[in-house]
Design a protein around this motif. Structure first.
Motif, short mmCIF file in Angstrom:
data_model
loop_
_atom_site.label_atom_id
_atom_site.label_comp_id
_atom_site.label_asym_id
_atom_site.label_seq_id
_atom_site.Cartn_x
_atom_site.Cartn_y
_atom_site.Cartn_z
N ASN A 38 0.85 -1.17 0.00
CA ASN A 38 0.00 0.00 0.00
C ASN A 38 0.90 1.24 0.00
O ASN A 38 1.84 1.31 0.79
CB ASN A 38 -0.88 -0.01 1.26
N PRO A 39 0.65 2.21 -0.88
CA PRO A 39 1.53 3.38 -0.92
C PRO A 39 1.34 4.33 0.25
O PRO A 39 2.14 5.26 0.43
CB PRO A 39 1.14 4.05 -2.24
N TYR A 40 0.28 4.11 1.03
CA TYR A 40 -0.02 5.01 2.14
C TYR A 40 0.33 4.37 3.48
O TYR A 40 0.25 3.16 3.64
CB TYR A 40 -1.50 5.39 2.11
N SER A 217 -2.09 -1.53 5.06
CA SER A 217 -0.76 -0.90 5.07
C SER A 217 0.14 -1.44 6.18
O SER A 217 0.96 -0.71 6.73
CB SER A 217 -0.89 0.62 5.23
N CYS A 266 -8.24 5.09 2.24
CA CYS A 266 -7.07 4.54 1.54
C CYS A 266 -7.50 3.68 0.35
O CYS A 266 -6.92 3.77 -0.73
CB CYS A 266 -6.22 3.71 2.49
N LYS A 269 -8.54 5.84 -2.58
CA LYS A 269 -7.42 6.48 -3.28
C LYS A 269 -6.69 5.48 -4.18
O LYS A 269 -6.29 5.82 -5.30
CB LYS A 269 -6.47 7.11 -2.26
N GLN A 273 -6.45 5.55 -8.48
CA GLN A 273 -5.23 5.47 -9.29
C GLN A 273 -5.22 4.21 -10.17
O GLN A 273 -4.64 4.22 -11.25
CB GLN A 273 -4.01 5.50 -8.39
N GLY A 344 0.47 2.96 -6.98
CA GLY A 344 1.13 3.87 -6.05
C GLY A 344 0.35 5.17 -5.88
O GLY A 344 -0.84 5.26 -6.20
N LYS A 345 1.03 6.17 -5.40
CA LYS A 345 0.42 7.48 -5.21
C LYS A 345 0.25 8.18 -6.57
O LYS A 345 0.89 7.79 -7.55
CB LYS A 345 1.29 8.33 -4.28
N SER A 347 1.42 10.92 -7.81
CA SER A 347 2.67 11.39 -8.40
C SER A 347 3.47 10.24 -9.00
O SER A 347 4.12 10.40 -10.05
CB SER A 347 3.51 12.12 -7.35
N GLU A 348 3.42 9.09 -8.35
CA GLU A 348 4.16 7.92 -8.85
C GLU A 348 3.52 7.37 -10.11
O GLU A 348 4.21 6.95 -11.05
CB GLU A 348 4.20 6.85 -7.76
#
Length: 364
Positions: A38-40, A217, A266, A269, A273, A344-345, A347-348
């Motif tokens: 998990n990116p978070y 996460s 989470c 989000k 993505q 990922g997030k 930005s990623e």
């Protein structure tokens, strides 16, 4: 032959260990999209709970993870007797193999799938039966599973590494006709539109395994659990390590479960993505498997519209050279022309999209 070879268990002489995705060092700056983390970060409540527990580390943890079992049971409308907690869901998968396979009781799995099943079975010295897919869409074939005649069968849903979701009616058809124990590995089920929990009310030969590593996460804390008939859980409990889940993991997992709003936020989000990347691949006209997980399995195409293992490996290596890690599975024809990308997030994901476009320009 040296001394260690003489003393090594015959079951381990040809054993091959499980190979996880590449883990960069703490000094490397990379976008890590290769192990479905998990990116978070976890809920802030997890840190609070763990900090309060640190002062009690001189004491053993609760051997049965009683409080965590109760929390999981409540969330799934079950009795704590129908829940067992482990050191990650891999621990539970290992207990299943330890309990329900031996020289005479074989194990089955969809192939290709999570390679740890084969590793655990080999350590146990049991026979593994691989049930191959009939198409390149990773479609489920209930008849093949039902006729496999194995005592224990592993089925990932959503499937790994493709991310494909199998409908409840497909799973129900398997359970109606299969005489052994079916383990539905739901490591990614929280990202999917449904899960197999309703089937526990209908079938007593079903075990569902889940993990806190992905949707909660907590990959670094190592917590998983299994749901099933109380008689099955009782047998798994007999072979479980006594203190298999430490104090910090137990209270951290309870805190994560109780913070439902953070959990749902989470998930939303990650799914957003995932949709973004699927729309990107649609624009590129790259084939992909619609995902019910926190990753996407996509087939890269070169500028001429061709796909192959060489093309997939080219993108894999290009991204790696640009400090973006994804996963590539070259050993099977159904997976060798795909790459798997963890979500990922924002930005990623934007960086990944730009690098993919850079690779396409380079290929031209």
């Amino acid at each position: 032959m040296n001394d260690i070879d003489l003393r090594l268990s015959k079951r381990l002489k040809s054993h091959t260990a499980y190979l996880p995705g590449e883990q960069p060092s703490n000094t490397q700056i990379v976008v890590k999209l290769n192990t479905n983390e998990n990116p978070y970060p976890p809920s802030p409540a997890v840190e609070d709970a763990i900090n309060k527990e640190v002062g009690l580390l001189n004491l053993y943890p609760n051997p049965s993870s009683c409080e965590l079992r109760k929390e999981i049971a409540s969330l799934n409308d079950l009795s704590p007797r129908e829940v067992i907690v482990g050191n990650g869901s891999d621990d539970l998968l290992n207990l299943c193999v330890r309990c329900f396979s031996d020289d005479d009781l074989s194990v089955g799995m969809l192939y290709p799938s999570y390679s740890l099943y084969e590793v655990l079975t080999g350590i146990q010295g049991s026979k593994m039966i691989k049930v191959s897919f009939d198409d390149n869409e990773f479609s489920l074939c209930p008849e093949k599973i039902s006729s496999s005649a194995v005592n224990l069968f592993f089925l990932t849903n959503p499937h790994a590494p493709s991310g494909r979701c199998y409908a409840l009616e497909e799973l129900r058809e398997v359970l109606r006709n299969y005489q052994g124990l079916l383990v539905i590995d739901e490591a990614y089920a929280d990202f999917a539109p449904y899960n197999a929990r309703p089937l526990l009310n209908e079938f007593d030969n079903l075990i569902i395994t889940r993990t806190f590593s992905k949707s909660y996460s907590l990959a670094g804390l190592r917590v998983g659990y299994a749901l099933g008939n109380s008689k099955i859980i009782k047998e798994l409990d007999k072979v479980r390590e006594v203190y298999n889940v430490d104090r910090l993991a137990q209270v951290g997992a309870v805190a994560a479960l109780r913070d439902r709003s953070y959990f749902k936020n989470c998930l939303a989000k990650v799914k957003e993505q995932r949709d973004f990347m699927e729309s990107t691949f649609k624009e590129l006209k790259w084939p992909y498997i619609p995902s019910g997980a926190n990753f996407i399995f996509v087939k890269p195409l070169d500028p001429k519209g061709n796909s192959s293992a060489e093309i997939a490996n080219s993108l894999f290596e290009y991204l790696r050279a640009n400090n973006i890690l994804v996963r590539y599975f070259p050993k099977h024809p159904l997976t060798s022309s795909f790459i798997r990308i963890s979500i990922g997030k924002p930005s990623e994901m934007s960086m990944l999209r730009d690098k993919i476009r850079g690779w396409i320009q380079k290929e031209k």
